[in-house]
Design an enzyme around this catalytic site. Structure first.
Site, mmCIF file in Angstrom:
data_model
loop_
_atom_site.group_PDB
_atom_site.id
_atom_site.type_symbol
_atom_site.label_atom_id
_atom_site.label_comp_id
_atom_site.label_asym_id
_atom_site.label_seq_id
_atom_site.Cartn_x
_atom_site.Cartn_y
_atom_site.Cartn_z
ATOM 1 N N HIS A 121 -20.608 -7.445 8.051
ATOM 2 C CA HIS A 121 -19.692 -8.333 7.305
ATOM 3 C C HIS A 121 -18.810 -7.536 6.342
ATOM 4 C CE1 HIS A 121 -22.475 -11.622 8.558
ATOM 5 N NE2 HIS A 121 -23.388 -10.707 8.302
ATOM 6 N N SER A 178 7.296 5.445 2.939
ATOM 7 C CA SER A 178 8.000 4.177 2.731
ATOM 8 C C SER A 178 9.450 4.494 2.388
ATOM 9 C CB SER A 178 7.336 3.425 1.584
ATOM 10 O OG SER A 178 8.252 2.565 0.962
ATOM 11 N N LYS A 216 4.286 6.561 -1.341
ATOM 12 C CA LYS A 216 3.472 6.024 -0.260
ATOM 13 C C LYS A 216 3.163 7.021 0.853
ATOM 14 C CE LYS A 216 1.982 2.413 0.321
ATOM 15 N NZ LYS A 216 2.571 1.129 0.732
ATOM 16 N N GLU A 275 -1.986 1.312 12.492
ATOM 17 C CA GLU A 275 -1.430 -0.053 12.549
ATOM 18 C C GLU A 275 -0.660 -0.264 13.852
ATOM 19 O OE1 GLU A 275 0.313 -1.126 8.542
ATOM 20 O OE2 GLU A 275 -0.398 0.892 8.163
#
Ligand code: ARG
Length: 469
Positions: free
Chosen positions: A156, A277, A283, A290
């Site tokens: 979990h 970014s 960043k 992704e």
């Protein structure tokens, strides 16, 4: 004269029909397989004495010239000639003259395209298998390097039990092993030849289908001409396999995203496999992971398209089967891009050992071990679970870890806990070593799992031999 329209229909075709009908901008990709199969078919025609040896040789020579023209970027693909098959045949006729028209004797585009697609997917399956092997080897190499790094095992996404990073990485490797097996399995069923089945019900020319099948490296000719020309379950199966693989890669990708957060800080991707970014200068983003998650969506889309395409199709070729190319091409491309990028990202990633081990310090991770300690001394596990649960509550109330509770508190909870051995039960490193059974995280067990995996993957990467088999 339009090759595709034949003598039955006028050459002119409305723009809307032309646009729907044509597929060469997609299926030109099959040109190598198309020429390879045509050469074997031309030889087969002369072996069966359907055409002369000279005509066959002229056709083969012409096809070799078409191949080199395509290779050199000289071929002009014409959408009016519909597809890769008609374009190649038309160019052949331009080169060798009317004799080129003999090539299509005893053949239809229906057995032709089915043959080309099977050859193409077999080669792509091999490429994909090799890419899975590379990714698995990158993972086992990291597991070897991190064999002593401890970390929590989660359920979990909550800290569950003490474990080791190598054990976690080897779980990634296990799902890839099944993906590789599935791909090999689907590949074996793809490895049959439709060539010689004609449009739907075979041909009266005495073509030797065993011979053409073996020349093309197939295991055998397909047994039934209707099935051979109109079944695409090999594409459904391969794309399902790739979709499952994509889902697996998306799970790995998701963990990489989570592990690379500042909140977790378990993993660092190399600069080469990170992105920045356009607005926030600080960043460093895990886009690789992704994008891999995103490719899984396309892979699921491809299998859905292929399943739907053949749903309710009568036996015998239907033109909608032309729409099978884009999804299967896209599926292999998405899978290969994902596998290769993830391999590079994992090879060049580093792990924060202190941070991983530090995560064992909070979350009462040895609670199960303490309950096991009581159970091993005769207390029914359910009661032991209750005793330790109560101790965890007391620890939470005091704002300390289970392992930091006073020994007197432990003894008061149960007399069996009045024992120095509880210290070992509450030690995360000892807890990992104790779980030494098959599939467990103890060091010797994980080292053996790595050795076993390395030899399995090495065997899989050995060349299969000269044929499609
Ligand atoms: N371009 C077609 C396809 O990909 C080739 C077969 C066409 N057959 C036909 N009967 N029109 O399916």
């Amino acid at each position: 004269m339009s090759v595709a329209r034949g003598g039955r229909l006028p050459d002119e075709i409305p723009a809307a029909m032309q646009a729907l009908n044509t597929s060469v901008e997609i299926d030109w990709v099959l040109w190598r397989e198309d020429i390879r199969a045509s050469i074997v078919h031309a030889r087969g025609l002369s072996r069966a004495k359907v055409i002369s040896a000279e005509d066959s040789a002229a056709i083969v020579k012409g096809l070799e010239q078409v191949a080199s023209e395509i290779e050199n970027g000289q071929m002009v693909w014409d959408p009016v000639k519909e597809d890769v098959h008609m374009n190649i045949e038309a160019r052949l006729v331009e080169i060798v003259g009317a004799v080129g028209g003999m090539l299509h004797t005893g053949r239809s585009r229906n057995d032709q395209v089915a043959t080309d697609l099977r050859l193409w997917t077999l080669a792509k399956a091999d490429e994909t298998l090799a890419a899975i092997v590379s990714l698995a080897q990158a993972i086992t190499a990291q597991a070897t390097a991190e064999i002593d790094t401890l970390m929590p095992a989660y359920t979990h996404l909550q800290r569950g039990q003490p474990s080791r990073l190598a054990h976690h990485l080897m779980a990634w490797q296990e799902i890839l092993w099944r993906d590789a097996e599935r791909l090999q399995d689907a590949r074996a069923r793809t490895n049959e030849s439709p060539l010689g089945c004609g449009a739907v019900a075979g041909t009266g020319f005495p073509l030797d289908r065993e011979w053409t099948a073996s020349e093309l490296g197939f295991m055998r000719p397909m047994r039934n001409s209707l099935d051979a020309t109109a079944s695409r379950d090999f594409l459904m199966e391969l794309s399902s396999t790739l979709a499952i693989l994509g889902v697996h890669l998306s799970r790995i990708g998701e963990e990489i995203v989570i592990w690379c957060t500042q909140e977790f800080g378990f993993m660092h991707l190399s600069d080469a496999f990170s992105t920045s970014s356009s607005m926030m200068p600080q960043k460093k983003n895990p886009d690789v992971a992704e994008l891999v998650r995103g490719k899984a969506a396309r892979l699921i889309g491809s299998v859905t398209a292929l399943l739907t395409l053949e749903k309710s199709l009568c036996f015998g070729y239907g033109r909608e089967l032309q729409e099978d190319k884009r999804p299967i091409f896209d599926a292999f491309e998405s899978a290969l891009l994902s596998l290769r990028a993830l391999t590079g990202a994992i090879q060049t990633a580093s792990f924060d050992r202190a941070r991983l081990a530090g995560a064992l310090e909070t979350g009462h991770l040895c609670a199960t071990d303490l309950a096991d300690f009581l159970a091993s001394r005769g207390l029914p596990f359910r009661e032991a679970h209750h005793v330790v649960g109560d101790l965890v509550r007391q620890a939470e109330e005091k704002g300390v870890e289970l392992s930091a509770l006073d020994r007197s508190v432990l003894s008061a909870a149960h007399p069996l806990l009045d024992d120095d051995a509880v210290l070992t039960a509450l030690d995360p490193a000892a807890a990992v070593e104790r779980r030494s059974g098959i599939g467990g995280p103890a060091k010797a067990r994980v080292s053996a799992a790595i050795d076993d995996a390395n030899s399995r993957w090495a065997k899989l990467s050995e060349p299969a031999g000269g044929t499609n088999s």
